[in-house]
Write an enzyme that holds these catalytic residues in place. Sequence first.
Site, PDB file in Angstrom:
ATOM      1  N   ASN A 137       1.358  -2.433   5.432  1.00  0.00           N
ATOM      2  CA  ASN A 137       0.660  -1.164   5.554  1.00  0.00           C
ATOM      3  C   ASN A 137      -0.667  -1.100   4.808  1.00  0.00           C
ATOM      4  O   ASN A 137      -1.543  -0.318   5.164  1.00  0.00           O
ATOM      5  CB  ASN A 137       1.588  -0.046   5.033  1.00  0.00           C
ATOM      6  CG  ASN A 137       0.857   1.268   4.852  1.00  0.00           C
ATOM      7  OD1 ASN A 137       0.585   1.983   5.817  1.00  0.00           O
ATOM      8  ND2 ASN A 137       0.520   1.614   3.610  1.00  0.00           N
ATOM      9  N   ILE A 164      -5.012  10.285  11.372  1.00  0.00           N
ATOM     10  CA  ILE A 164      -3.993  10.761  10.445  1.00  0.00           C
ATOM     11  C   ILE A 164      -4.697  11.305   9.205  1.00  0.00           C
ATOM     12  O   ILE A 164      -5.635  10.686   8.691  1.00  0.00           O
ATOM     13  CB  ILE A 164      -3.019   9.631  10.033  1.00  0.00           C
ATOM     14  CG1 ILE A 164      -2.419   8.943  11.278  1.00  0.00           C
ATOM     15  CG2 ILE A 164      -1.925  10.179   9.135  1.00  0.00           C
ATOM     16  CD1 ILE A 164      -1.567   9.815  12.156  1.00  0.00           C
ATOM     17  N   VAL A 171      -3.151  -7.189  -2.164  1.00  0.00           N
ATOM     18  CA  VAL A 171      -2.487  -8.020  -1.161  1.00  0.00           C
ATOM     19  C   VAL A 171      -3.325  -9.242  -0.803  1.00  0.00           C
ATOM     20  O   VAL A 171      -2.811 -10.204  -0.223  1.00  0.00           O
ATOM     21  CB  VAL A 171      -2.176  -7.220   0.126  1.00  0.00           C
ATOM     22  CG1 VAL A 171      -1.183  -6.110  -0.162  1.00  0.00           C
ATOM     23  CG2 VAL A 171      -3.442  -6.674   0.772  1.00  0.00           C
ATOM     24  N   GLY A 206       0.805  -1.218   0.000  1.00  0.00           N
ATOM     25  CA  GLY A 206       0.000   0.000   0.000  1.00  0.00           C
ATOM     26  C   GLY A 206       0.831   1.258   0.000  1.00  0.00           C
ATOM     27  O   GLY A 206       0.516   2.231   0.697  1.00  0.00           O
ATOM     28  N   ALA A 254      -9.631  -6.866  13.066  1.00  0.00           N
ATOM     29  CA  ALA A 254      -8.405  -7.075  12.292  1.00  0.00           C
ATOM     30  C   ALA A 254      -7.223  -6.369  12.940  1.00  0.00           C
ATOM     31  O   ALA A 254      -6.117  -6.934  13.039  1.00  0.00           O
ATOM     32  CB  ALA A 254      -8.602  -6.585  10.867  1.00  0.00           C
ATOM     33  N   LYS A 255      -7.438  -5.140  13.383  1.00  0.00           N
ATOM     34  CA  LYS A 255      -6.341  -4.372  13.947  1.00  0.00           C
ATOM     35  C   LYS A 255      -5.931  -4.862  15.330  1.00  0.00           C
ATOM     36  O   LYS A 255      -4.774  -4.726  15.739  1.00  0.00           O
ATOM     37  CB  LYS A 255      -6.701  -2.879  13.982  1.00  0.00           C
ATOM     38  CG  LYS A 255      -6.742  -2.240  12.600  1.00  0.00           C
ATOM     39  CD  LYS A 255      -5.466  -2.501  11.816  1.00  0.00           C
ATOM     40  CE  LYS A 255      -5.367  -1.690  10.539  1.00  0.00           C
ATOM     41  NZ  LYS A 255      -4.160  -2.043   9.765  1.00  0.00           N
ATOM     42  N   TYR A 280     -12.932  -3.952  11.162  1.00  0.00           N
ATOM     43  CA  TYR A 280     -11.639  -3.260  11.219  1.00  0.00           C
ATOM     44  C   TYR A 280     -11.014  -3.377  12.608  1.00  0.00           C
ATOM     45  O   TYR A 280      -9.807  -3.660  12.743  1.00  0.00           O
ATOM     46  CB  TYR A 280     -11.853  -1.796  10.850  1.00  0.00           C
ATOM     47  CG  TYR A 280     -10.610  -0.955  10.745  1.00  0.00           C
ATOM     48  CD1 TYR A 280      -9.692  -1.160   9.716  1.00  0.00           C
ATOM     49  CD2 TYR A 280     -10.366   0.079  11.645  1.00  0.00           C
ATOM     50  CE1 TYR A 280      -8.549  -0.363   9.604  1.00  0.00           C
ATOM     51  CE2 TYR A 280      -9.237   0.884  11.537  1.00  0.00           C
ATOM     52  CZ  TYR A 280      -8.335   0.649  10.523  1.00  0.00           C
ATOM     53  OH  TYR A 280      -7.207   1.442  10.418  1.00  0.00           O
ATOM     54  N   SER A 311      -4.049   0.126  14.663  1.00  0.00           N
ATOM     55  CA  SER A 311      -4.838   1.354  14.805  1.00  0.00           C
ATOM     56  C   SER A 311      -5.339   1.465  16.227  1.00  0.00           C
ATOM     57  O   SER A 311      -5.486   0.459  16.936  1.00  0.00           O
ATOM     58  CB  SER A 311      -6.033   1.303  13.839  1.00  0.00           C
ATOM     59  OG  SER A 311      -6.987   2.306  14.146  1.00  0.00           O
ATOM     60  N   ARG A 332       0.425   5.535  -2.265  1.00  0.00           N
ATOM     61  CA  ARG A 332      -0.231   6.751  -1.770  1.00  0.00           C
ATOM     62  C   ARG A 332      -0.072   6.856  -0.259  1.00  0.00           C
ATOM     63  O   ARG A 332       0.314   5.916   0.413  1.00  0.00           O
ATOM     64  CB  ARG A 332      -1.734   6.728  -2.078  1.00  0.00           C
ATOM     65  CG  ARG A 332      -2.151   6.583  -3.523  1.00  0.00           C
ATOM     66  CD  ARG A 332      -3.670   6.583  -3.589  1.00  0.00           C
ATOM     67  NE  ARG A 332      -4.208   6.531  -4.938  1.00  0.00           N
ATOM     68  CZ  ARG A 332      -4.529   5.425  -5.588  1.00  0.00           C
ATOM     69  NH1 ARG A 332      -4.332   4.244  -5.009  1.00  0.00           N
ATOM     70  NH2 ARG A 332      -5.041   5.470  -6.805  1.00  0.00           N
TER      71      ARG A 332
END
Length: 278
Positions: free
Chosen positions: A91, A198, A65, A14, A168-169, A165, A153, A17
């Site tokens: 990432n 961010i 990925v 990733g 997963a994190k 999310y 995160s 960008r």
Amino acid sequence: MSKKLEGKVALITGSGRGIGREVALQLAALGAKIVINDLDQEPAEQTVADIRAAGGEAVACIGSVTADDFADRLLKTAMDSFGSVDIIVNNAGFTWDNVIQKMTDEQWDAIIGCHLTAPFRILRAAQPIFSALAKKDAAEGREVLRKVVNISSGAAGGNAGQANYSSAKAGILGMTKALAKEWGRYKVNVNAVAFGLIDTRLTQALAGDDSKTVNIEGREIKVGVQQARLDAASVTIPLGRPGKATEAAGAVVLFCLPESDYCSGQTIYCGGGPGANF
């Protein structure tokens, strides 16, 4: 700090960008040779071109990925191009939010696949390479520390509307600790960086009821955050503002430097201060 990573080979998923791109640029400036990955060819090739224009070395490995063959292809790209693997930064990621009663299996599987299964496959594919390199170093009487940085995160603590999310994190933190214990014998540091708020294209402010999307493998995924939520989050951030992509990348770079050679199984929270999870 100039050229502290001279001759090292870094793989960053990733990295066409946002934060990943900034990690790639910073590692390249320190002398590392970079394997850039992105879903889309144009940003990946632009990052490669920018690194080369600055005097660095980089190649691209385009694709998702989550593809079954991606991990092997990524590692093969590094070995064929540069002959080593010294740094892996997992990432790549995106969010696809919903409350649990409305979250589909597709949403769950997509986020778990990108943020947890993909890093697992990449690191599994890297194990034979790390093992062989460690044996070679030991035979030559050298100790060389290699690096894995997994991206987590503040959402690992649980965010409403992000069961996929957050799971997963949180999972990637467990994987980080497990591999830190497994891979010490290979002289590999395995650490994590957990981001707070961010400023990226995924957290851009929405104007009114405007809906913004990004295309992820043919899916139009809503991105952006209501301005009121961003304002409220900023109030809880001790530094008083969202982080910049360059600052987020800096936290990752810390774990790639030789100064962190005796740190493993650790997580840095990069969110402008404690109590500011986003």
